[in-house]
Scaffold this active site. Sequence first.
Site, short mmCIF file in Angstrom:
data_model
loop_
_atom_site.label_atom_id
_atom_site.label_comp_id
_atom_site.label_asym_id
_atom_site.label_seq_id
_atom_site.Cartn_x
_atom_site.Cartn_y
_atom_site.Cartn_z
N GLU A 17 26.79 40.18 39.10
CA GLU A 17 27.35 39.41 37.97
C GLU A 17 26.39 38.31 37.57
O GLU A 17 25.81 37.63 38.43
CB GLU A 17 28.69 38.78 38.38
CG GLU A 17 29.31 37.95 37.25
CD GLU A 17 30.61 37.28 37.65
OE1 GLU A 17 31.63 37.97 37.73
OE2 GLU A 17 30.59 36.05 37.89
N ALA A 51 35.07 30.63 28.73
CA ALA A 51 36.46 30.40 28.36
C ALA A 51 36.49 29.83 26.94
O ALA A 51 35.72 28.94 26.61
CB ALA A 51 37.10 29.44 29.35
N LYS A 269 21.00 34.11 40.43
CA LYS A 269 19.93 33.84 41.42
C LYS A 269 19.26 35.14 41.83
O LYS A 269 19.75 35.86 42.72
CB LYS A 269 20.53 33.14 42.66
CG LYS A 269 21.02 31.73 42.37
CD LYS A 269 21.59 31.13 43.63
CE LYS A 269 22.16 29.75 43.34
NZ LYS A 269 23.28 29.41 44.20
P1 FAD Z 1 46.33 38.53 33.96
O1 FAD Z 1 46.11 39.86 34.55
O2 FAD Z 1 46.90 38.47 32.60
O3 FAD Z 1 47.23 37.70 34.98
C1 FAD Z 1 47.39 36.30 34.86
C2 FAD Z 1 48.65 35.86 35.59
O4 FAD Z 1 49.80 36.31 34.86
C3 FAD Z 1 48.80 36.44 37.00
O5 FAD Z 1 49.43 35.49 37.80
C4 FAD Z 1 49.71 37.65 36.79
O6 FAD Z 1 50.44 37.98 37.97
C5 FAD Z 1 50.61 37.14 35.67
N1 FAD Z 1 51.11 38.20 34.78
C6 FAD Z 1 50.45 39.26 34.30
N2 FAD Z 1 51.24 39.99 33.48
C7 FAD Z 1 52.43 39.35 33.42
C8 FAD Z 1 53.67 39.59 32.75
N3 FAD Z 1 53.82 40.66 31.96
N4 FAD Z 1 54.69 38.72 32.95
C9 FAD Z 1 54.55 37.63 33.75
N5 FAD Z 1 53.40 37.35 34.43
C10 FAD Z 1 52.37 38.21 34.26
N6 FAD Z 1 37.33 33.92 33.49
C11 FAD Z 1 36.59 33.65 32.37
O7 FAD Z 1 36.91 32.71 31.62
N7 FAD Z 1 35.48 34.38 32.05
C12 FAD Z 1 35.08 35.43 32.81
O8 FAD Z 1 34.08 36.08 32.51
C13 FAD Z 1 35.82 35.75 33.99
N8 FAD Z 1 35.48 36.79 34.80
C14 FAD Z 1 36.25 37.11 35.90
C15 FAD Z 1 35.90 38.23 36.67
C16 FAD Z 1 36.66 38.57 37.80
C17 FAD Z 1 36.27 39.78 38.61
C18 FAD Z 1 37.78 37.78 38.16
C19 FAD Z 1 38.57 38.13 39.39
C20 FAD Z 1 38.13 36.68 37.39
C21 FAD Z 1 37.39 36.34 36.23
N9 FAD Z 1 37.74 35.26 35.41
C22 FAD Z 1 36.98 34.95 34.29
C23 FAD Z 1 38.89 34.41 35.75
C24 FAD Z 1 40.21 34.90 35.05
O9 FAD Z 1 40.08 34.74 33.66
C25 FAD Z 1 41.35 34.04 35.59
O10 FAD Z 1 41.57 34.30 36.94
C26 FAD Z 1 42.67 34.08 34.80
O11 FAD Z 1 43.48 32.99 35.23
C27 FAD Z 1 43.47 35.35 34.96
O12 FAD Z 1 42.92 36.39 34.27
P2 FAD Z 1 43.50 37.89 34.47
O13 FAD Z 1 42.78 38.75 33.51
O14 FAD Z 1 43.51 38.26 35.87
O15 FAD Z 1 44.99 37.64 33.94
#
Ligand code: FAD
Length: 285
Positions: A17, A51, A269
């Site tokens: 990444e 973000a 890095k």
């Molecule tokens: P979701 O899958 O939408 O989940 C978010 C929360 O909502 C979870 O608690 C889930 O349980 C809950 N939820 C989901 N669906 C529902 C529903 N229907 N009803 C009620 N609750 C629900 N952030 C950035 O800004 N830029 C990046 O490039 C980035 N890359 C990442 C790469 C990886 C591999 C990971 C693990 C994280 C990354 N993040 C990044 C961070 C990520 O954006 C955050 O963790 C964010 O808070 C959650 O994103 P998500 O897509 O997992 O959300």
Amino acid sequence: MKIREILSKGEPTLSFEVFPPKTEDKYESVEHAVLEIARLKPAFMSVTYGAGGGTSRYTVDIAATVQAQGVTPLAHLTCVSSTREKVVSVLEELKARGIENVLALRGDIPVGGQVEKDFHYASELIREIRKIGDFCIGAACYPEGHVESVDKAQDIQHLKEKVEAGCDFVTTQMFFDNNILYNYLYRVREAGVTVPVIAGIMPVTNKAQIKRICSMSGTYLPARFKAIVDRFGDNPAAMKQAGIAYAAEQIIDLIANGVNGIHIYSMNKPDVAARIQESLSEILC
Ligand code: FAD
């Protein structure tokens, strides 16, 4: 190439990444690091998304640079702070540049809670991406549970919704204890999630990084890991060597236990990426 095709071969894969610059003046140095990492010819490289989407152009440009080096790019895309129009325009741009893989994310809720109304969860973004083009779609998952989730069971149900919406693979948040991943894998498979799960590994190379990780995500740090930080945290060169060795050991254990997809949070890095790759040279071939 689509990442689902790379993963379908059932062989160990190493991917990295990188993150794009926040400002134009940093573009050249980030690009340089990205080119160095691309020279290692990983299975693919993912490019994070700022973000709010203000730096989306850099994500697309860096992903295109990766592609031009003959390495498969995976462009991250977040939705909660973006309008549908913005999301569609980024996807059209990716399509135009021949980038086939998107990691669909909700993004963190900004401090103050100001979000756009078009998307609430990553699953909605996945559905939108499916409508727009023939992308291979990844999503995030959380072996220790997402910080906002009520409990792990519900978090896994929401993960299932992302898969049902059309995601092809998922990548985990970093973890430092492989047993956490093995337990999680058992639970997601039991819940009927069958897509490949790529393990996200963070080689911790300095003390400040650990403080950030703990304050952001509450990730569990095993005693064995804490001992390394206590012993080497104030010696940067030793901490870096120990952090890389810890990550390499984690990866070897994962591959030995059938977890083939390994994604390194390489933090731009190239030396760390190269040393991890080197330590797996006979394991990955
Ligand atoms: P979701 O899958 O939408 O989940 C978010 C929360 O909502 C979870 O608690 C889930 O349980 C809950 N939820 C989901 N669906 C529902 C529903 N229907 N009803 C009620 N609750 C629900 N952030 C950035 O800004 N830029 C990046 O490039 C980035 N890359 C990442 C790469 C990886 C591999 C990971 C693990 C994280 C990354 N993040 C990044 C961070 C990520 O954006 C955050 O963790 C964010 O808070 C959650 O994103 P998500 O897509 O997992 O959300």
